[in-house]
Design a protein around this motif. Structure first.
Motif, PDB file in Angstrom:
ATOM      1  N   ASP A 260       2.566   1.928  -3.207  1.00 32.22           N
ATOM      2  CA  ASP A 260       1.613   2.520  -4.140  1.00 32.22           C
ATOM      3  C   ASP A 260       1.474   4.025  -3.866  1.00 32.22           C
ATOM      4  O   ASP A 260       1.546   4.848  -4.774  1.00 32.22           O
ATOM      5  N   VAL A 261       1.315   4.368  -2.583  1.00 30.08           N
ATOM      6  CA  VAL A 261       1.127   5.779  -2.214  1.00 30.08           C
ATOM      7  C   VAL A 261       2.384   6.585  -2.539  1.00 30.08           C
ATOM      8  O   VAL A 261       2.313   7.658  -3.151  1.00 30.08           O
TER       9      VAL A 261
ATOM     10  N   ASP B  41       0.833  -1.213   0.000  1.00 34.24           N
ATOM     11  CA  ASP B  41       0.000   0.000   0.000  1.00 34.24           C
ATOM     12  C   ASP B  41       0.864   1.258   0.000  1.00 34.24           C
ATOM     13  O   ASP B  41       0.606   2.212  -0.737  1.00 34.24           O
ATOM     14  N   GLN B  42       1.876   1.249   0.843  1.00 33.53           N
ATOM     15  CA  GLN B  42       2.742   2.425   0.937  1.00 33.53           C
ATOM     16  C   GLN B  42       3.579   2.609  -0.323  1.00 33.53           C
ATOM     17  O   GLN B  42       3.859   3.734  -0.736  1.00 33.53           O
TER      18      GLN B  42
ATOM     19  N   SER C 231      -8.938   4.566   8.409  1.00 33.67           N
ATOM     20  CA  SER C 231      -8.775   4.008   7.065  1.00 33.67           C
ATOM     21  C   SER C 231      -9.438   2.639   6.922  1.00 33.67           C
ATOM     22  O   SER C 231      -9.507   2.114   5.813  1.00 33.67           O
TER      23      SER C 231
ATOM     24  N   ARG D 206       6.432   2.197   5.903  1.00 27.99           N
ATOM     25  CA  ARG D 206       6.665   3.448   5.178  1.00 27.99           C
ATOM     26  C   ARG D 206       8.146   3.618   4.850  1.00 27.99           C
ATOM     27  O   ARG D 206       8.514   4.080   3.774  1.00 27.99           O
TER      28      ARG D 206
ATOM     29  N   GLY E 217       2.476  14.138   3.858  1.00 27.90           N
ATOM     30  CA  GLY E 217       1.336  13.229   3.972  1.00 27.90           C
ATOM     31  C   GLY E 217       1.513  12.238   5.110  1.00 27.90           C
ATOM     32  O   GLY E 217       0.575  11.983   5.879  1.00 27.90           O
TER      33      GLY E 217
ATOM     34  N   VAL F  60       3.733   5.118  -6.915  1.00 28.00           N
ATOM     35  CA  VAL F  60       2.774   5.408  -7.995  1.00 28.00           C
ATOM     36  C   VAL F  60       2.152   6.790  -7.793  1.00 28.00           C
ATOM     37  O   VAL F  60       1.991   7.560  -8.744  1.00 28.00           O
ATOM     38  N   GLY F  61       1.850   7.109  -6.532  1.00 27.90           N
ATOM     39  CA  GLY F  61       1.222   8.398  -6.239  1.00 27.90           C
ATOM     40  C   GLY F  61       2.106   9.582  -6.593  1.00 27.90           C
ATOM     41  O   GLY F  61       1.610  10.667  -6.899  1.00 27.90           O
ATOM     42  N   SER F  62       3.416   9.396  -6.534  1.00 26.15           N
ATOM     43  CA  SER F  62       4.328  10.521  -6.797  1.00 26.15           C
ATOM     44  C   SER F  62       4.779  10.575  -8.252  1.00 26.15           C
ATOM     45  O   SER F  62       5.545  11.469  -8.632  1.00 26.15           O
TER      46      SER F  62
ATOM     47  N   ARG G 299       5.531  16.086  -1.008  1.00 24.88           N
ATOM     48  CA  ARG G 299       4.248  15.400  -1.201  1.00 24.88           C
ATOM     49  C   ARG G 299       4.024  14.271  -0.199  1.00 24.88           C
ATOM     50  O   ARG G 299       3.006  14.222   0.476  1.00 24.88           O
ATOM     51  N   VAL G 300       5.005  13.398  -0.095  1.00 27.98           N
ATOM     52  CA  VAL G 300       4.814  12.195   0.729  1.00 27.98           C
ATOM     53  C   VAL G 300       5.173  12.441   2.200  1.00 27.98           C
ATOM     54  O   VAL G 300       4.458  12.015   3.107  1.00 27.98           O
TER      55      VAL G 300
END
Lengths: 291, 321
Positions: free
Chosen positions: A70-71, A67-68, B171, A168, A136, A74-76, A132-133
């Motif tokens: 991806d965040v 998940d992380q 979440s 993370r 977050g 991919v998210g960045s 960004r991250v």
């Protein structure tokens, strides 16, 4: 000066008459500030050590790691593509303009490549991901802290460092180098477009000079270009700085939503400054170590 | 108020029944619920009488109190589940000083007191989130005062904690929140987890089909609290800790949560330590009330004894209600 030092040792300033009190107060404040900073460094070190230690300890929380990734990864991607592309283009434009004077525009490809792979790719990816991250992570963990979700994890028998920080950290360590490679490539492509359309370098020539630059600084273990080692070691460390800063300031959040805001700001400022400082020292170290 | 010339237990019960149940009756109309509440009250009264005997073995019975002839035969004392022994803690300023509390199996101990007197800190000590400067904390007879962090995590798995704001994971949906301790600490398969989650949601009067896929942000305050209780008990914890379980709730929901805590005690024999400001709920659910004042326990006894107390501070404290 000698008197101040002797007072510092003996603690005599506290019993001095009124005239010397402002000095003693300043020294007290300085003392408190120094203690606080040392305490913060100690806490950060403990957090980092535990987060690294838990990478090798069960349970592994693979779902959280993915998940992380991806965040963070991919998210960045969008913001990294954008910054890399335009940085490559502006580099080619500036260098083409400067080198035209000497009739050396063929070197544009080499310069763009060296700049992107060694410095701009890792640092730009690091700074954009920190913004960004990092913010977050600090906001998410800070919100969990002020709404007692971190305490809830503890009371449910879960170590929050293992559950929140280690995934993370691992995700950032893995994804920052990947993002940097993409950033480098897109930057060089951006340089190619400007080089061909504005500076007037044929595409084939541009890419030959790119490869010539990569090969020119030698190889590690015969096949890995030195530039790549530099360009990938840095983002690996930057990823650690970003994730740990975000988690540290998030977990240290106090004072409700205002505290969450302060934590995100501190994370971005601290990790950006750390990235720039560490970049210099890593460059110096790698230049002296690499053949 | 409560008449001093009557049995404090019997005289107190109608008072807080009438006060709290005005709200409760409005929400619960079915005969089953009424019967369940009556059983709650009988059980609570019986536990209070047992505690009163335990607390005052040598004192003469209060005026009008039950005579020895009516007292139940002496039973072996239930095992102590939580023991705080002469606990002191300071963060610069003192937070707790020489605090001793014992919660025995099946009891509901309610800690009341003004804000900032160390009520929530007491829960953190039981959870071993904090370590006392002096004294000992025992849970299920095990001294947890100085256990290592990893060991503390294991011990916490035997307890359930309900937070003031429920502290549900934002979440995760309701199902995943309740399933969290099961996924973390058990080897149950998905079917078993689903069955356990549904069972716990039903226990707290929520319909699994309607709520299990909702996120915490989509729930009302009372529903969040109930999901928090379901999560805390999903590991079948025999010790439940509640931090202000009824704060910020309307009177109807307050009654529902209070009855839920009593239901846990009645049906599952759960031992509870509750921190609250809500003296009305405390009177309904408490086997014993501990009053924290100036960082010390200044009163420990049944709700009826508290109501009958002549202590000026207790009178002042109760005066607000």
């Amino acid at each position: 000066m000698q008197r101040v030092l002797s007072c510092l040792v003996s603690g005599c300033w506290s019993s001095r008459p009124l005239a010397s009190e402002p000095l003693s107060h300043s020294l007290d404040r300085l003392n408190e500030l120094a203690k606080q900073k040392v305490h913060e460094v100690q806490n950060f070190s403990v957090l980092a050590w535990n987060a690294i230690r838990f990478i090798f300890a069960r349970p592994f929380y693979l779902g959280d790691i993915v998940d992380q990734m991806d965040v963070i990864g991919v998210g960045s991607l969008g913001i990294v593509l954008l910054t890399g592309f335009f940085t490559g283009m502006v580099l080619a434009l500036q260098m083409g303009n400067s080198l035209q004077t000497f009739g050396a525009t063929l070197y544009v490809g080499r310069l763009v490549t060296a700049s992107m792979i060694r410095e701009l790719g890792p640092v730009l990816a690091g700074l954009t991901v920190a913004g960004r991250v990092g913010s977050g992570i600090a906001a998410e963990i800070g919100s969990m802290k002020v709404t007692e979700q971190i305490d809830a994890l503890n009371t449910l028998g879960t170590d929050p460092i293992k559950k929140l920080v280690t995934p993370r950290l691992l995700a950032a360590l893995l994804m920052l180098p990947v993002l940097t490679v993409i950033d480098d490539f897109v930057g060089i492509v951006g340089g190619n477009i400007v080089g061909t359309l504005i500076v007037g370098i044929p595409t084939g020539v541009y890419w030959r000079t790119v490869w010539a630059q990569i090969a020119s600084d030698g190889f590690v273990f015969r096949y890995i270009p030195n530039d790549f080692v530099q360009g990938l070691a840095k983002p690996f460390i930057f990823g650690g700085i970003i994730a740990l800063s975000g988690c540290y300031y998030g977990l240290a959040t106090t004072g409700g939503t205002e505290g969450v805001g302060q934590s995100t700001t501190r994370t971005v400022v601290a990790s950006s400054i750390a990235i720039l400082i560490v970049d210099y020292f890593m460059t110096q170290l790698l230049l002296s170590v690499l053949p | 108020m409560i008449g001093d010339d009557r049995d404090p237990v019997d005289s107190a019960l109608p008072e807080h029944r009438s006060a709290a149940d005005q709200a409760a009756d409005a929400s619960d109309a079915t005969a089953d619920q009424a019967a369940s509440e009556a059983a709650d009250e009988r059980k609570a009264a019986s536990v209070r009488r047992a505690i009163r005997r335990e607390l005052e073995p040598d004192e003469a019975p209060a005026a009008g109190a039950s005579q020895p002839a009516t007292a139940a035969p002496t039973k072996p004392e239930p095992a102590a589940v939580v023991q705080l022994e002469h606990v002191s803690l300071a963060f610069g300023d003192p937070v707790l000083e020489d605090v001793s509390i014992t919660a025995r199996e099946g009891q509901t101990i309610v800690i009341v007191g003004e804000s900032g007197t160390g009520k929530s800190t007491t829960l953190k000590l039981i959870l071993r989130l904090l370590r006392p400067d002096e004294g000992r904390v025992l849970v299920h007879g095990e001294d947890i005062t100085n256990v290592a962090f990893d060991e503390a995590l294991r011990i916490r798995q035997t307890m359930g904690m309900v937070f003031q704001g429920a502290a549900l994971f934002d979440s995760l949906d309701v199902f995943e929140n309740v399933a969290y301790p099961l996924r973390e600490h058990t080897t149950l398969d998905e079917e078993e987890i689903a069955a356990r989650v549904r069972e716990k949601l039903q226990f707290v009067d929520l319909e699994p089909d309607k709520v299990e896929r909702l996120l915490p942000a989509e729930l009302s305050g009372g529903m969040r609290k109930r999901v928090g209780i379901a999560r805390a008990m999903s590991n079948n914890a025999k010790l439940m800790l509640y931090d202000e379980p009824t704060s910020g709730l309307d009177p109807l929901t307050t009654g529902t949560i209070t009855r839920l805590i009593m239901k846990l005690q009645r049906e599952l024999g759960v031992t509870s330590v509750v921190v609250t400001h809500d003296i009305r709920s405390a009177n309904r659910m408490a086997s014993a009330i501990a009053l924290l004042h100036d960082h010390r326990i200044t009163f420990f006894g049944t709700p009826e004894e508290m109501a009958a107390s002549d202590d000026p501070y207790i009178r002042d404290f109760l005066g607000g209600y």
